[in-house]
Each structure stands twice: as C-alpha cells, then as structure tokens.
Design an enzyme around this catalytic site. Sequence first.
Site, PDB file in Angstrom:
ATOM      1  NE  ARG A 149       6.331  10.960   3.306  1.00 36.08           N
ATOM      2  CZ  ARG A 149       4.958  11.289   3.714  1.00 36.08           C
ATOM      3  NH1 ARG A 149       4.134  10.287   3.676  1.00 36.08           N
ATOM      4  NH2 ARG A 149       4.968  12.391   4.181  1.00 36.08           N
ATOM      5  NE  ARG A 157      -2.106  -1.585   3.382  1.00 41.19           N
ATOM      6  CZ  ARG A 157      -2.588  -2.053   4.650  1.00 41.19           C
ATOM      7  NH1 ARG A 157      -3.712  -1.602   5.048  1.00 41.19           N
ATOM      8  NH2 ARG A 157      -1.780  -2.363   5.484  1.00 41.19           N
ATOM      9  CE1 TYR A 160       6.982   2.572  -1.485  1.00 41.83           C
ATOM     10  CE2 TYR A 160       8.107   0.524  -0.541  1.00 41.83           C
ATOM     11  CZ  TYR A 160       6.941   1.186  -0.896  1.00 41.83           C
ATOM     12  OH  TYR A 160       5.747   1.000  -0.579  1.00 41.83           O
ATOM     13  CG  ASP A 182       1.532   6.556   3.079  1.00 45.83           C
ATOM     14  OD1 ASP A 182       0.593   5.586   3.413  1.00 45.83           O
ATOM     15  OD2 ASP A 182       2.867   6.647   3.673  1.00 45.83           O
TER      16      ASP A 182
END
Length: 260
Positions: free
Chosen positions: A196, A49, A109, A51
């Site tokens: 992040r 998932r 990522y 954001d």
Amino acid sequence: MRVVLGVTYNGQGYQGWQSQSSGQTIQDKLETALGKFTAQRVSTLCAGRTDAGVHGLMQVVHFDTDIDRDTYSWIRGTNANLPKDISVQWAVKTTSEFHCRASAISRRYAYVLLESPIRPSVETGRVGWTFNTLDEAAMRNAADYLIGEHDFSSFRAAQCQALSPVKNLMRIDFHKRGAYWRIEFEANAFLHHMIRNIMGCLVQIGQGKKSPEWMEEVLAARSRKVAAPTFSPDGLYFLGPRYDPQWGMPERTPAYDALP
C-alpha cells in the site's frame, strides 16, 4: 495429521486476518467454523496476515488434528459454518514437515485500481481509485528501482513486526483493461503496509506529481517520512504463497478469474 486449507474471502467486513477480542476477523470466523465441524478447538496458522479491508484469493492455513476426514468433507463441513463472504476452496492432508508460512518460496499480491473521474459504486471496497490519468511508462520505470533485494524501511508501517526490513521483491507486473489497472507483486515476504505504501508512491508518479527517479530516492532514504501516504486497502488482494511442487499445493483458485 496436518490439514492445509486454501481460503478465499472478501475483507470488507472484517478487521483483518489475525484473531482479535472482537471476534470480527477472518481467523476468528474460520476457527469457529472448524470448531463446529470437529467439535474441538482448532488453532490455525496462515501464510500471510492481511489487514482490515484486504481480500484473500488464496490464503493458505494449516492446523493439526487427530480427526480423519476426506478432503472434500473438510471443505464442505467447514463452509457450512462460515459466513457467505469466506469460503474454503481446497484442502490437502500432509505431514508436519509442511508449514504454510515457513515452506513458502514467495508470496503474491495484486492491487486493482480504478482510473476514472467518477468514484466507484458497484465495486466499492473492492478497488482502489484515482481520478487522475496515469502514465504507465513512468510507473513502470519507477517500479524497476524496487526490484531485487533492498532495505524497504521507507515502505514499512510503524507497527510492523518483521525482524528485518530487507526483502527480495522479485517482480512488479502492470496490466490494464479498460479503466482498471491490475498491478501484481511477488516477493519472498512483505512488510506491514509495504504494498500500500508502494502504491501510494506509484500513483503520485503516475499522476506526474513526482518523477520516476523519486522512487529511488525514497528507497535509499530508508525512512517512512519521505514516502507517499499509505494507499487504500480496498483494492489489495492476497494471491497466496508459492510452494515447491513436492508439497502438491494448488497455485490458484477460481477467484483469480474475478479480477480484471
């Protein structure tokens, strides 16, 4: 049969992946498009998932159906009903033994960061930004403390639903082209906001506000309170999962070539 799709999307206009009552999520748009194509209700599961504001270069989803179409029809039929900033890139028909989340060996990522005294314009929403010069050696040294299996509680959002904060971070790679940094992460799984929050620490270290050794202290503290503020979602891209070759799933999409 089980159908697996590779999906790309620009996350700027959406409230993340997971379905919400607003209907303004990637999952909502995808399931609506599949419903129009199949004339049935379709429920999807995803590999990871994302954001609000985070982009996907190869989100992998699966769903079960009794409708038999060739793979190209699943691509074209679904895309015909999707907004222009979401696109199915590939489709694979498989068995129920495959699970887009449980079968993943790792997840990847990339964070794209603009290092410039002037804010971005054309790439607004698609890159993070720092106006200070960054020290690559310091950031690399700091990243080394994170490699391996650790308790990443210091980089975990309060709303994280993961059962355990212990993850195996396999690699952090740094690349720079002109004013753009591309920092890639690969782990068995990630916590909510983990990348992040790591980026927030890396940028502070790159700017000389903290030493590389500070990253080791943050990790050892196992407390979100000691880490840097959560960095912008703008430059974060989900590159997708890796699977055992036996499943025959693609490892990339053409969208990978769009990143610096």
